[in-house]
Structures are given as structure tokens and as C-alpha cells.
Design a protein around this motif. Structure first.
Motif, short mmCIF file in Angstrom:
data_model
loop_
_atom_site.label_atom_id
_atom_site.label_comp_id
_atom_site.label_asym_id
_atom_site.label_seq_id
_atom_site.Cartn_x
_atom_site.Cartn_y
_atom_site.Cartn_z
N GLY A 126 43.15 21.17 47.70
CA GLY A 126 44.27 21.39 46.80
C GLY A 126 43.88 22.09 45.51
N GLY A 127 42.60 22.23 45.29
CA GLY A 127 42.12 22.86 44.07
C GLY A 127 42.21 24.37 44.10
N SER A 128 41.79 24.97 43.00
CA SER A 128 41.84 26.43 42.85
C SER A 128 40.50 26.96 42.37
CB SER A 128 42.92 26.82 41.84
OG SER A 128 44.20 26.42 42.27
N LEU A 129 40.29 28.21 42.69
CA LEU A 129 39.07 28.88 42.24
C LEU A 129 39.35 30.38 42.25
CD1 LEU A 129 36.34 27.51 41.53
CD2 LEU A 129 35.48 28.34 43.72
N ARG A 130 38.66 31.12 41.41
CA ARG A 130 38.82 32.56 41.39
C ARG A 130 37.45 33.22 41.61
NH1 ARG A 130 40.82 36.42 36.44
NH2 ARG A 130 38.70 35.98 35.74
N LEU A 131 37.40 34.09 42.59
CA LEU A 131 36.21 34.87 42.85
C LEU A 131 36.34 36.24 42.19
CD1 LEU A 131 35.66 34.15 46.66
CD2 LEU A 131 34.85 32.84 44.68
N SER A 132 35.21 36.79 41.79
CA SER A 132 35.18 38.11 41.18
C SER A 132 34.24 39.02 41.94
CB SER A 132 34.71 38.01 39.72
OG SER A 132 35.56 37.19 38.95
N CYS A 133 34.60 40.29 41.98
CA CYS A 133 33.74 41.30 42.62
C CYS A 133 33.67 42.47 41.65
CB CYS A 133 34.33 41.72 43.96
SG CYS A 133 33.38 43.02 44.79
N ALA A 134 32.52 42.66 41.08
CA ALA A 134 32.34 43.72 40.09
C ALA A 134 31.51 44.85 40.69
CB ALA A 134 31.64 43.16 38.86
N ALA A 135 31.89 46.06 40.35
CA ALA A 135 31.17 47.23 40.82
C ALA A 135 30.21 47.72 39.74
CB ALA A 135 32.13 48.34 41.19
N SER A 136 29.05 48.08 40.17
CA SER A 136 28.08 48.66 39.23
C SER A 136 27.75 50.07 39.69
CB SER A 136 26.81 47.82 39.17
OG SER A 136 26.20 47.76 40.43
N ARG A 137 27.31 50.87 38.77
CA ARG A 137 26.88 52.24 39.00
C ARG A 137 28.03 53.20 39.25
NH1 ARG A 137 21.16 52.39 42.30
NH2 ARG A 137 20.03 50.93 40.98
N ARG A 138 29.04 52.74 39.93
CA ARG A 138 30.19 53.60 40.16
C ARG A 138 31.47 52.80 39.95
NH1 ARG A 138 30.11 57.38 45.35
NH2 ARG A 138 31.91 58.12 44.17
N THR A 139 32.57 53.49 39.88
CA THR A 139 33.84 52.79 39.75
C THR A 139 34.49 52.68 41.11
OG1 THR A 139 35.14 54.79 39.45
CG2 THR A 139 34.12 53.84 37.48
N PHE A 140 35.55 51.88 41.16
CA PHE A 140 36.27 51.66 42.41
C PHE A 140 37.33 52.73 42.66
CE2 PHE A 140 34.33 48.21 44.17
CZ PHE A 140 34.36 47.03 43.44
#
Length: 123
Positions: A14-28
Motif C-alpha cells: 500500500g505504500g508509495s515510492l518514486r524511482l528516478s532515471c537520470a541521463a548523463s552525457r546526453r539529453t533525452f
């Protein structure tokens, strides 16, 4: 593009969490970014994806209404907000990208992968 996934942890049902995905060297820019997960003894599976240009999203049925994928252009980061977590969501979560603006839910279409981040949901 190099990807860095973070935000995993242990939560109760029932809980919540947020994952992050960051790009390095280039942009998305002109990319599609996806989240995948792999539970012990199971194959890696698609969870959600987003196209950077239009922000079009796709979700696997089991997370619809609970997970939300989003992007932050300024931070060049993709997020996976996970609510109403269930024990069956327990897995290593990976983010991946493909250099196209087209939508895809297929693992084989994604060419750059970050390291995984572990999510454990306890009952």
C-alpha cells in the motif's frame, strides 16, 4: 546515453515510492525512455514508457492506475511514481532508452540500460 536509476527501497503493501532515471552525457531529446523490472526467477518485463517529444505513455496492465511515468525536461530525468504497491511489485527496476520518438513496450527495442534499483514490498 548513460542512465542512472535510483530511488529503490523497502516499503509495506500500500505504500508509495518514486524511482528516478537520470541521463548523463546526453539529453533525452528524441528518445523514448522505459522502465522494466525483473523479479527473482522471472524474465525482465516492461512496466512503463514515455516518449520525450510528445510525452506519450504506455503501461503494462498490472500497474495501470497505480504507477505514473513522467519526465522533467530541465533535469533530463524520467520518474516512475509507484502507489498502492503490492508484494508482486517486488523486483529490480531498470530504466532504459531508445533513440527514437516512437513508442515501444518491447525490451529488445531499448538499447541503453542503466543499473537496476531494488524495490521490495512487504506484506
Amino acid at each position: 546515453v548513460q542512465l542512472q536509476a535510483s530511488g529503490g527501497g523497502s516499503v509495506q503493501t500500500g505504500g508509495s515510492l518514486r524511482l528516478s532515471c537520470a541521463a548523463s552525457r546526453r539529453t533525452f531529446t528524441s528518445y523514448a525512455v522505459g522502465w522494466f523490472r525483473q523479479a527473482p526467477g522471472k524474465e525482465r518485463e516492461f512496466v512503463a514508457s514515455i516518449t520525450w517529444s510528445l510525452g506519450s505513455t504506455d503501461y503494462t496492465d498490472s500497474v495501470k492506475g497505480r504507477f505514473t511515468i513522467s519526465k522533467n525536461n530541465a533535469e533530463n530525468t524520467v520518474y516512475l511514481q509507484m502507489n498502492s504497491l503490492k508484494p508482486e511489485d517486488t523486483a529490480v527496476y531498470y530504466c532504459a532508452s531508445r533513440e527514437t520518438t516512437k513508442r515501444s513496450t518491447k525490451l529488445v527495442d531499448f538499447t541503453s540500460w542503466g543499473q537496476g534499483t531494488q524495490l521490495t514490498v512487504s506484506s
